[in-house]
Design a protein around this motif. Sequence first.
Motif, mmCIF file in Angstrom:
data_model
loop_
_atom_site.group_PDB
_atom_site.id
_atom_site.type_symbol
_atom_site.label_atom_id
_atom_site.label_comp_id
_atom_site.label_asym_id
_atom_site.label_seq_id
_atom_site.Cartn_x
_atom_site.Cartn_y
_atom_site.Cartn_z
ATOM 1 N N GLY A 35 -20.014 -9.845 70.803
ATOM 2 C CA GLY A 35 -20.840 -9.585 69.635
ATOM 3 C C GLY A 35 -21.344 -10.837 68.952
ATOM 4 N N HIS A 71 -7.521 -15.290 71.233
ATOM 5 C CA HIS A 71 -7.077 -13.922 70.993
ATOM 6 C C HIS A 71 -5.643 -13.745 71.469
ATOM 7 N N GLU A 160 -9.681 -3.166 73.925
ATOM 8 C CA GLU A 160 -10.124 -2.739 72.604
ATOM 9 C C GLU A 160 -9.078 -3.002 71.517
ATOM 10 N N GLU A 168 -15.451 -12.115 63.288
ATOM 11 C CA GLU A 168 -16.803 -11.689 63.650
ATOM 12 C C GLU A 168 -16.863 -11.065 65.056
ATOM 13 N N ILE A 169 -15.800 -11.236 65.825
ATOM 14 C CA ILE A 169 -15.806 -10.748 67.200
ATOM 15 C C ILE A 169 -15.615 -9.249 67.266
ATOM 16 N N ASN A 170 -16.409 -8.636 68.123
ATOM 17 C CA ASN A 170 -16.316 -7.204 68.390
ATOM 18 C C ASN A 170 -16.082 -7.066 69.879
ATOM 19 N N ARG A 171 -14.880 -6.653 70.271
ATOM 20 C CA ARG A 171 -14.547 -6.542 71.702
ATOM 21 C C ARG A 171 -14.450 -5.081 72.075
ATOM 22 N N VAL A 172 -15.518 -4.573 72.609
ATOM 23 C CA VAL A 172 -15.524 -3.212 73.130
ATOM 24 C C VAL A 172 -15.910 -3.282 74.589
#
Length: 173
Positions: A35, A71, A160, A168-172
């Motif tokens: 993202g 992460h 997920e 700010e990271i979106n991990r999908v």
Amino acid sequence: MDQKAAQLQTIEALTKAGLVLTEDEKQRVEIADFGLDRLEQEGLQLITYENNHHYCAKELVLFPNQTCPEHKHPPIGKTEGKQETFRCRVGKVYLYIEGEPTESIKATIPKESAAYYTVFHEIELNPGEQYTIPPNTLHWFQADDQGAIVSEFSTTSRDEYDIFTNPEINRVP
């Protein structure tokens, strides 16, 4: 770089390394930009061969100097979190984990999100070398200027639920 170009470059890198993908696998190459919209600096390309309730097997492709952001894989329910072994196949990877910081790291921290890189114990992985990351351990990694391919063998992957230092990271997946 757009998603299609990244997918083609990933397939080309895997093929050049002698890894054969089926047509189905080529269609399932995942381009993870988290993202952030700066794939070439912070991102990851991967193909998941198998992910079941016992284990997971993936190939991780990193473009030159590309970084997978910091992460960890936390406990989920009764599991202690994902444990993963990285085995470098091609190129060189600088892996950073919790522990005594390395005095002068070899990676270049992405400027846009420098505040979110907090662990600096460096492990250099060259072809044929591997390292196992314990569950719930902060880590990040970066390819050298030639790029890299890393085989990941792990317990079940539930991307997920990964916790990234950068909010700010979106991990999908």
